[in-house]
Design a protein around this motif. Structure first.
Motif, PDB file in Angstrom:
ATOM      1  N   UNK A   1      20.209 -20.920  18.832  1.00 49.16           N
ATOM      2  CA  UNK A   1      20.173 -20.328  20.169  1.00 49.16           C
ATOM      3  C   UNK A   1      18.796 -19.881  20.613  1.00 49.16           C
ATOM      4  N   UNK A   2      17.844 -19.828  19.655  1.00 48.13           N
ATOM      5  CA  UNK A   2      16.482 -19.525  20.060  1.00 48.13           C
ATOM      6  C   UNK A   2      15.929 -20.725  20.826  1.00 48.13           C
TER       7      UNK A   2
ATOM      8  N   UNK B   1       8.820  -9.798  24.023  1.00 48.05           N
ATOM      9  CA  UNK B   1       8.863 -10.268  22.636  1.00 48.05           C
ATOM     10  C   UNK B   1       9.252 -11.737  22.557  1.00 48.05           C
ATOM     11  N   UNK B   2       8.746 -12.418  21.544  1.00 52.77           N
ATOM     12  CA  UNK B   2       9.072 -13.825  21.319  1.00 52.77           C
ATOM     13  C   UNK B   2       8.581 -14.196  19.927  1.00 52.77           C
ATOM     14  N   UNK B   3       8.635 -15.468  19.590  1.00 53.86           N
ATOM     15  CA  UNK B   3       8.122 -15.908  18.293  1.00 53.86           C
ATOM     16  C   UNK B   3       6.624 -15.641  18.204  1.00 53.86           C
ATOM     17  N   UNK B   4       6.198 -15.071  17.064  1.00 57.70           N
ATOM     18  CA  UNK B   4       4.780 -14.761  16.894  1.00 57.70           C
ATOM     19  C   UNK B   4       4.139 -15.765  15.946  1.00 57.70           C
ATOM     20  N   UNK B   5       3.009 -16.317  16.350  1.00 56.35           N
ATOM     21  CA  UNK B   5       2.238 -17.184  15.456  1.00 56.35           C
ATOM     22  C   UNK B   5       0.826 -16.633  15.303  1.00 56.35           C
ATOM     23  N   UNK B   6       0.134 -17.158  14.300  1.00 56.28           N
ATOM     24  CA  UNK B   6      -1.223 -16.710  13.996  1.00 56.28           C
ATOM     25  C   UNK B   6      -2.141 -17.913  13.920  1.00 56.28           C
ATOM     26  N   UNK B   7      -3.308 -17.786  14.529  1.00 50.67           N
ATOM     27  CA  UNK B   7      -4.369 -18.761  14.287  1.00 50.67           C
ATOM     28  C   UNK B   7      -5.542 -17.994  13.690  1.00 50.67           C
ATOM     29  N   UNK B   8      -6.032 -18.465  12.555  1.00 53.36           N
ATOM     30  CA  UNK B   8      -7.153 -17.789  11.915  1.00 53.36           C
ATOM     31  C   UNK B   8      -8.272 -18.761  11.606  1.00 53.36           C
TER      32      UNK B   8
ATOM     33  N   UNK C   1       6.812 -23.581  22.930  1.00 54.65           N
ATOM     34  CA  UNK C   1       5.926 -24.512  23.628  1.00 54.65           C
ATOM     35  C   UNK C   1       4.862 -25.044  22.655  1.00 54.65           C
ATOM     36  N   UNK C   2       5.248 -26.105  21.936  1.00 54.65           N
ATOM     37  CA  UNK C   2       4.376 -26.653  20.880  1.00 54.65           C
ATOM     38  C   UNK C   2       3.057 -27.163  21.462  1.00 54.65           C
ATOM     39  N   UNK C   3       3.149 -27.758  22.647  1.00 56.16           N
ATOM     40  CA  UNK C   3       1.934 -28.309  23.244  1.00 56.16           C
ATOM     41  C   UNK C   3       0.875 -27.234  23.492  1.00 56.16           C
TER      42      UNK C   3
ATOM     43  N   UNK D   1       4.303 -26.787   8.413  1.00 57.36           N
ATOM     44  CA  UNK D   1       4.755 -25.502   7.850  1.00 57.36           C
ATOM     45  C   UNK D   1       6.293 -25.464   7.846  1.00 57.36           C
ATOM     46  N   UNK D   2       6.835 -24.705   6.915  1.00 57.74           N
ATOM     47  CA  UNK D   2       8.305 -24.607   6.802  1.00 57.74           C
ATOM     48  C   UNK D   2       8.887 -23.984   8.070  1.00 57.74           C
ATOM     49  N   UNK D   3       8.156 -23.031   8.613  1.00 58.53           N
ATOM     50  CA  UNK D   3       8.627 -22.324   9.799  1.00 58.53           C
ATOM     51  C   UNK D   3       8.725 -23.189  11.044  1.00 58.53           C
ATOM     52  N   UNK D   4       8.319 -24.449  10.933  1.00 60.77           N
ATOM     53  CA  UNK D   4       8.416 -25.344  12.094  1.00 60.77           C
ATOM     54  C   UNK D   4       9.861 -25.425  12.586  1.00 60.77           C
ATOM     55  N   UNK D   5      10.797 -25.320  11.653  1.00 60.23           N
ATOM     56  CA  UNK D   5      12.226 -25.297  12.004  1.00 60.23           C
ATOM     57  C   UNK D   5      12.504 -24.221  13.054  1.00 60.23           C
ATOM     58  N   UNK D   6      11.887 -23.050  12.861  1.00 59.72           N
ATOM     59  CA  UNK D   6      12.071 -21.955  13.819  1.00 59.72           C
ATOM     60  C   UNK D   6      11.450 -22.280  15.162  1.00 59.72           C
ATOM     61  N   UNK D   7      10.266 -22.893  15.114  1.00 60.12           N
ATOM     62  CA  UNK D   7       9.556 -23.199  16.361  1.00 60.12           C
ATOM     63  C   UNK D   7      10.317 -24.215  17.212  1.00 60.12           C
TER      64      UNK D   7
END
Ligand code: ADP
Ligand code: MG
Length: 241
Positions: free
Chosen positions: A183-184, A120-127, A188-190, A172-178
């Motif tokens: 502690x998260x 498990x880890x952060x989940x993102x979506x590309x559509x 890997x933005x790249x 996106x607002x969630x960029x803070x999470x990324x």
């Protein structure tokens, strides 16, 4: 074989079978051809194949229904994750088939997809969607409630540049999470940037695609993994589902 020919082969097979969308293993094959990291998988059509595949892939595994009539697999009880041994896999296989028979009695069951269970880890979506006026647009967002509840997503018209991809992620607002939060570890933005550029390229090279949904993509500190993929293609008048 080049990627374009390989895509057309998968595409024609779907159309011949009366589908205007690619099954998960087909959609993941398209992703894989373009260099997107996808889960290892195989298709089992009986219990012997199931056990053989599970062993090859390595426990724990994930089982998913493979059916030309099931687009959203968990809606019909068609996804089981974290199966740890032969016994769990055998029970899971029977359970998935029973769930689908019960929840969607008319569905043809082509088999069960066995795949590696990723951590498990952060989940993102590309559509990708296609607008009659603007053509193909690409969407990015964080998975789950971030998209469904908060509509925290970004869009660009395809093709996109690297700068577009970077902005899609940072706006996106969630960029803070990324970026890493309480502690998260940072994501890997790249790798996400590269995935956005790759999806844009897949669409540019294969205009038969009208919609694409990589949902979810799991993002780690190093690398990403496409865990579910769906591709809708043009050429068939009406959706089959
Ligand atoms: P659906 O067709 O319902 O969207 P998914 O393939 O996305 O089915 O599976 C549902 C959920 O199960 C995913 O959102 C993800 O959280 C989890 N999942 C699916 N495949 C895997 C996998 N290989 N490893 C870990 N988790 C997975
Ligand atoms: Mg999914």
């Amino acid at each position: 074989m080049d990627r374009r020919r390989a895509f057309l082969e998968i595409y024609s097979k779907a159309l011949n079978e009366g589908r205007n969308w690619l099954l998960e293993p087909e959609a993941k094959e398209v992703c894989r051809m373009y260099g997107l990291p996808v889960t290892r998988l195989g298709v089992a059509t009986n219990e012997d194949e199931l056990l053989k595949l599970s062993k090859e892939i390595g426990y724990p595994v994930v089982l998913k229904i493979l059916s030309p009539n099931v687009l959203h697999k968990s809606d019909v009880g068609g996804v089981l994750i974290g199966l740890k041994n032969d016994e769990e896999v055998l029970n899971g296989y029977r359970q998935i088939i029973n769930n689908v028979r019960k929840n969607k009695p008319d569905a043809i069951i082509s088999g069960v997809v066995v795949q590696e269970m990723v951590p498990p880890s952060t989940e993102v979506i590309i559509g990708v969607t296609k607008d009659p006026q603007f053509g193909h647009a690409i969407m990015f967002g964080l998975g789950g409630i971030f998209v469904e509840l908060f509509k925290d997503v970004s869009f660009r018209i395809i093709p996109i540049t690297r700068k577009d991809a970077e902005e899609m992620i940072t706006e996106i607002k969630g960029y803070t999470l990324l970026k890493g939060y309480r502690g998260r570890p940072p994501a890997d933005i790249n790798s996400i940037i590269n995935a956005l550029l790759t999806v844009s390229q897949i669409i540019e090279e294969n205009h038969e695609i009208s919609e694409m949904d990589l949902n979810p993509i799991l993002v780690y500190e190093n690398g990403i993994k496409v865990v579910d993929a769906r591709i809708v293609v043009g050429g068939v008048e009406k959706r089959q589902i």
